[in-house]
Design a protein around this motif. Structure first.
Motif, PDB file in Angstrom:
ATOM      1  N   LEU A   6       0.814  -1.211   0.000  1.00 56.17           N
ATOM      2  CA  LEU A   6       0.000   0.000   0.000  1.00 56.17           C
ATOM      3  C   LEU A   6       0.848   1.262   0.000  1.00 56.17           C
ATOM      4  N   GLY A   7       2.145   1.105  -0.215  1.00 54.79           N
ATOM      5  CA  GLY A   7       3.063   2.241  -0.174  1.00 54.79           C
ATOM      6  C   GLY A   7       2.976   3.140  -1.391  1.00 54.79           C
ATOM      7  N   PRO A   8       3.884   4.124  -1.487  1.00 53.76           N
ATOM      8  CA  PRO A   8       3.820   5.132  -2.555  1.00 53.76           C
ATOM      9  C   PRO A   8       4.580   4.771  -3.831  1.00 53.76           C
ATOM     10  N   THR A   9       5.329   3.666  -3.815  1.00 54.58           N
ATOM     11  CA  THR A   9       6.197   3.377  -4.955  1.00 54.58           C
ATOM     12  C   THR A   9       5.482   2.572  -6.035  1.00 54.58           C
ATOM     13  N   GLU A  10       6.136   2.440  -7.177  1.00 53.83           N
ATOM     14  CA  GLU A  10       5.520   1.774  -8.334  1.00 53.83           C
ATOM     15  C   GLU A  10       5.241   0.293  -8.081  1.00 53.83           C
ATOM     16  N   ASP A  11       6.044  -0.334  -7.220  1.00 56.13           N
ATOM     17  CA  ASP A  11       5.833  -1.766  -6.995  1.00 56.13           C
ATOM     18  C   ASP A  11       4.803  -2.028  -5.891  1.00 56.13           C
ATOM     19  N   ASP A  12       4.206  -0.970  -5.344  1.00 57.92           N
ATOM     20  CA  ASP A  12       3.109  -1.129  -4.389  1.00 57.92           C
ATOM     21  C   ASP A  12       1.805  -1.188  -5.177  1.00 57.92           C
ATOM     22  N   LEU A  13       1.286  -2.400  -5.355  1.00 60.36           N
ATOM     23  CA  LEU A  13       0.210  -2.624  -6.322  1.00 60.36           C
ATOM     24  C   LEU A  13      -1.066  -3.200  -5.718  1.00 60.36           C
ATOM     25  N   THR A  14      -1.098  -3.401  -4.406  1.00 56.22           N
ATOM     26  CA  THR A  14      -2.218  -4.114  -3.802  1.00 56.22           C
ATOM     27  C   THR A  14      -3.559  -3.423  -4.038  1.00 56.22           C
ATOM     28  N   LYS A  15      -3.613  -2.114  -3.797  1.00 59.17           N
ATOM     29  CA  LYS A  15      -4.871  -1.387  -3.976  1.00 59.17           C
ATOM     30  C   LYS A  15      -5.346  -1.425  -5.426  1.00 59.17           C
ATOM     31  N   GLU A  16      -4.390  -1.241  -6.335  1.00 56.47           N
ATOM     32  CA  GLU A  16      -4.735  -1.221  -7.754  1.00 56.47           C
ATOM     33  C   GLU A  16      -5.300  -2.569  -8.202  1.00 56.47           C
ATOM     34  N   VAL A  17      -4.656  -3.635  -7.781  1.00 61.48           N
ATOM     35  CA  VAL A  17      -5.111  -4.970  -8.170  1.00 61.48           C
ATOM     36  C   VAL A  17      -6.459  -5.291  -7.530  1.00 61.48           C
ATOM     37  N   ALA A  18      -6.604  -4.982  -6.232  1.00 63.88           N
ATOM     38  CA  ALA A  18      -7.860  -5.264  -5.539  1.00 63.88           C
ATOM     39  C   ALA A  18      -9.018  -4.489  -6.166  1.00 63.88           C
ATOM     40  N   SER A  19      -8.760  -3.246  -6.556  1.00 60.80           N
ATOM     41  CA  SER A  19      -9.807  -2.432  -7.191  1.00 60.80           C
ATOM     42  C   SER A  19     -10.248  -3.051  -8.507  1.00 60.80           C
ATOM     43  N   ARG A  20      -9.293  -3.509  -9.294  1.00 61.66           N
ATOM     44  CA  ARG A  20      -9.617  -4.106 -10.589  1.00 61.66           C
ATOM     45  C   ARG A  20     -10.410  -5.402 -10.411  1.00 61.66           C
ATOM     46  N   VAL A  21      -9.947  -6.243  -9.494  1.00 63.89           N
ATOM     47  CA  VAL A  21     -10.618  -7.520  -9.264  1.00 63.89           C
ATOM     48  C   VAL A  21     -12.050  -7.308  -8.776  1.00 63.89           C
ATOM     49  N   MET A  22     -12.267  -6.299  -7.942  1.00 62.26           N
ATOM     50  CA  MET A  22     -13.591  -6.055  -7.372  1.00 62.26           C
ATOM     51  C   MET A  22     -14.434  -5.118  -8.233  1.00 62.26           C
ATOM     52  N   GLY A  23     -13.867  -4.669  -9.361  1.00 62.50           N
ATOM     53  CA  GLY A  23     -14.617  -3.816 -10.264  1.00 62.50           C
ATOM     54  C   GLY A  23     -14.874  -2.430  -9.716  1.00 62.50           C
ATOM     55  N   ARG A  24     -13.919  -1.878  -9.003  1.00 65.61           N
ATOM     56  CA  ARG A  24     -14.061  -0.544  -8.407  1.00 65.61           C
ATOM     57  C   ARG A  24     -13.062   0.428  -9.038  1.00 65.61           C
ATOM     58  N   GLU A  25     -13.440   1.704  -9.070  1.00 63.68           N
ATOM     59  CA  GLU A  25     -12.520   2.763  -9.505  1.00 63.68           C
ATOM     60  C   GLU A  25     -11.759   3.284  -8.293  1.00 63.68           C
ATOM     61  N   LEU A  26     -10.547   3.781  -8.511  1.00 59.62           N
ATOM     62  CA  LEU A  26      -9.791   4.425  -7.447  1.00 59.62           C
ATOM     63  C   LEU A  26     -10.126   5.909  -7.429  1.00 59.62           C
ATOM     64  N   VAL A  27     -10.553   6.415  -6.281  1.00 60.13           N
ATOM     65  CA  VAL A  27     -10.893   7.825  -6.153  1.00 60.13           C
ATOM     66  C   VAL A  27     -10.159   8.402  -4.954  1.00 60.13           C
ATOM     67  N   GLU A  28      -9.843   9.682  -5.025  1.00 57.68           N
ATOM     68  CA  GLU A  28      -9.096  10.295  -3.929  1.00 57.68           C
ATOM     69  C   GLU A  28     -10.020  10.535  -2.737  1.00 57.68           C
ATOM     70  N   ASP A  29      -9.536  10.180  -1.568  1.00 44.67           N
ATOM     71  CA  ASP A  29     -10.267  10.399  -0.332  1.00 44.67           C
ATOM     72  C   ASP A  29      -9.691  11.631   0.356  1.00 44.67           C
ATOM     73  N   ALA A  30     -10.525  12.654   0.544  1.00 43.80           N
ATOM     74  CA  ALA A  30     -10.052  13.934   1.088  1.00 43.80           C
ATOM     75  C   ALA A  30      -9.458  13.775   2.480  1.00 43.80           C
ATOM     76  N   ASP A  31     -10.080  12.965   3.330  1.00 49.47           N
ATOM     77  CA  ASP A  31      -9.567  12.780   4.695  1.00 49.47           C
ATOM     78  C   ASP A  31      -8.193  12.112   4.683  1.00 49.47           C
ATOM     79  N   SER A  32      -8.018  11.142   3.788  1.00 43.64           N
ATOM     80  CA  SER A  32      -6.722  10.457   3.697  1.00 43.64           C
ATOM     81  C   SER A  32      -5.642  11.420   3.220  1.00 43.64           C
ATOM     82  N   ARG A  33      -5.985  12.271   2.258  1.00 42.76           N
ATOM     83  CA  ARG A  33      -5.016  13.250   1.766  1.00 42.76           C
ATOM     84  C   ARG A  33      -4.606  14.207   2.894  1.00 42.76           C
ATOM     85  N   LYS A  34      -5.599  14.636   3.688  1.00 46.21           N
ATOM     86  CA  LYS A  34      -5.301  15.533   4.805  1.00 46.21           C
ATOM     87  C   LYS A  34      -4.409  14.849   5.826  1.00 46.21           C
TER      88      LYS A  34
END
Length: 421
Positions: A69-97
């Motif tokens: 779940l890190g910031p680098t290119e080889d951190d792919l868990t969220k991206e893969v999980a989103s694709r498998v579950m059919g979800r888009e990645l969207v920015e969460d304002a609270d997480s950014r803060k």
């Protein structure tokens, strides 16, 4: 419900990092009443991670992924999980803060790739991470629940306990409780034989034996709707085990070690202890001294590795060493008697043996160890044969010395109680 664990990271596959997350998560999930049948470690590879996740959601209702779940290119868990579950990645304002505040509190500025960590699978439940920059996520989908956790244990553990456990408890209202009965002085095969009828007839609670160095742990586990009910189911089983194992049981408390049990026995009987070690080279003393409060009972320790040290410090006779050798019952006994005399300790324990890998003979092979214990002048000597490498043999000898010490103290006071002394 079934749970499956997927730990992500090439460093885990290479052995650069020990996978402690799997053990932690498995234990916690078991305590919640979740059944875990599969655990997988997969590297930072998008295709293999996707294949692993797709297989997991077909057979398990809860899938927990840690790492990636890190910031680098080889951190792919969220991206893969989103694709498998059919979800888009969207920015969460609270997480950014939270990411902004995290860096600001340390007087630094986040790099552009840090904002990647604020992207959350659409519809996911965000799990705040006050100990790092990567929030966790739960992705609910009908009867499937995907949990994404950061890899660093100091981030994963509080997140799991504070957010994931309450979520899972709502899914699985039952829970599992365990109690461990710890046994020394007899091996796993004998323990299993003594409990075979209980093991064969187990249902709820269940029994399982685990061999440790020099001891055996018996875990009694019950599943119920509440902890009180689970404990009620466990109690009679533990009582029956106690009736069969007798004094070989040194504790039924999870956090009590064999050395702590020995120290507590010494404290209870107001006895002092001292050690003389040859092949163990101070390991016995080290285990005793690890116990808080040992200063009340521990007097001194000697590492008498050479024959000269055995003679000069403990008074072992030169003729004994010449006739029987340093590794012998006779030398072990004289070491214990001499130790009791010079230290004025109530309990004196000596260890001498061949830890290898060299030095063994047909008559005295590597792994041969003699341990003697003197309790107020009464000396018991035992011969042991251990196998394994040098460190394994030394650790086994230490466990045997602690077991012998405990047994000799119990026997001494038993004889006093029954008028034999």
């Amino acid at each position: 419900m079934t749970v499956e664990l997927i730990c992500v990271g090439t460093e885990l596959l290479l052995g650069n990092i020990v996978n402690t997350n799997a053990a932690y998560l498995a234990e916690k999930c078991a305590s919640l009443g979740l059944s875990c049948y599969y655990q997988t470690v997969v590297g930072d590879n998008e295709k293999r991670l996707e294949e692993t996740l797709r297989a997991a959601i077909k057979r398990s209702q809860v899938v927990i992924l840690s790492g990636g779940l890190g910031p680098t290119e080889d951190d792919l868990t969220k991206e893969v999980a989103s694709r498998v579950m059919g979800r888009e990645l969207v920015e969460d304002a609270d997480s950014r803060k939270c990411i902004e505040d995290f860096f600001a509190s340390r007087g630094s500025v986040p790099t552009e790739n840090n904002w990647k960590q604020a992207l959350i699978p659409q519809g996911g439940l965000v799990l705040p991470n006050p100990n790092g920059t990567a929030p966790g996520v739960i992705i609910p989908e009908k009867d499937t629940h995907i949990v994404l956790l950061p890899g660093p244990p100091h981030e994963l553990k509080p997140m799991f306990e504070n957010h994931v456990m309450p979520y899972l408890m709502k899914l699985e209202p039952g829970l599992i409780c365990s109690q461990t009965v710890k046994v020394c002085g007899i091996g796993e095969s004998k323990v299993e034989t003594l409990l075979m009828d209980l093991i064969d007839g187990q249902d709820n609670p269940t029994l399982a034996t685990y061999a440790k160095t020099g001891e055996v742990h018996i875990r009694v586990t019950a599943k119920a709707g509440s902890e009180k009910e689970a404990r009620r189911l466990i109690k009679p089983v533990v009582k029956e085990i106690k009736s069969r194992m007798g004094s070989n049981i040194y504790t039924t408390e999870e956090d009590v070690t064999l050395e702590r049990a020995v120290v507590e026995l010494l404290l209870a009987n107001k006895l002092t202890v001292t050690c003389a070690e040859s092949c163990t080279g101070g390991l016995l003393s080290a285990r005793l001294i690890n116990v808080p409060g040992v200063s009340e009972v521990y007097k001194s320790g000697y590492v008498t590795y050479s024959n000269k040290a055995k003679r000069k410090l403990l008074g072992v006779k030169k003729s004994t060493l010449s006739k029987y050798g340093a590794v012998s019952a006779q030398t072990a006994e004289e070491m214990a008697r001499g130790l009791a005399f010079v230290s004025k300790g109530d309990v004196a324990v000596s260890v001498t043996g061949l830890a290898g890998p060299d030095g063994g003979t047909e008559e005295k092979p590597v792994g041969l160890v003699y341990i003697a214990c003197s309790v107020k002048g009464d000396v018991t000597v035992k011969e042991y044969h251990f196998s394994g490498n040098r460190q394994t043999i030394r650790e086994a000898a230490v466990s045997a010395a602690l077991t012998l010490m405990r047994g000799c103290i119990l026997e001494y006071y038993s004889e006093i109680t029954f008028g034999k002394k």
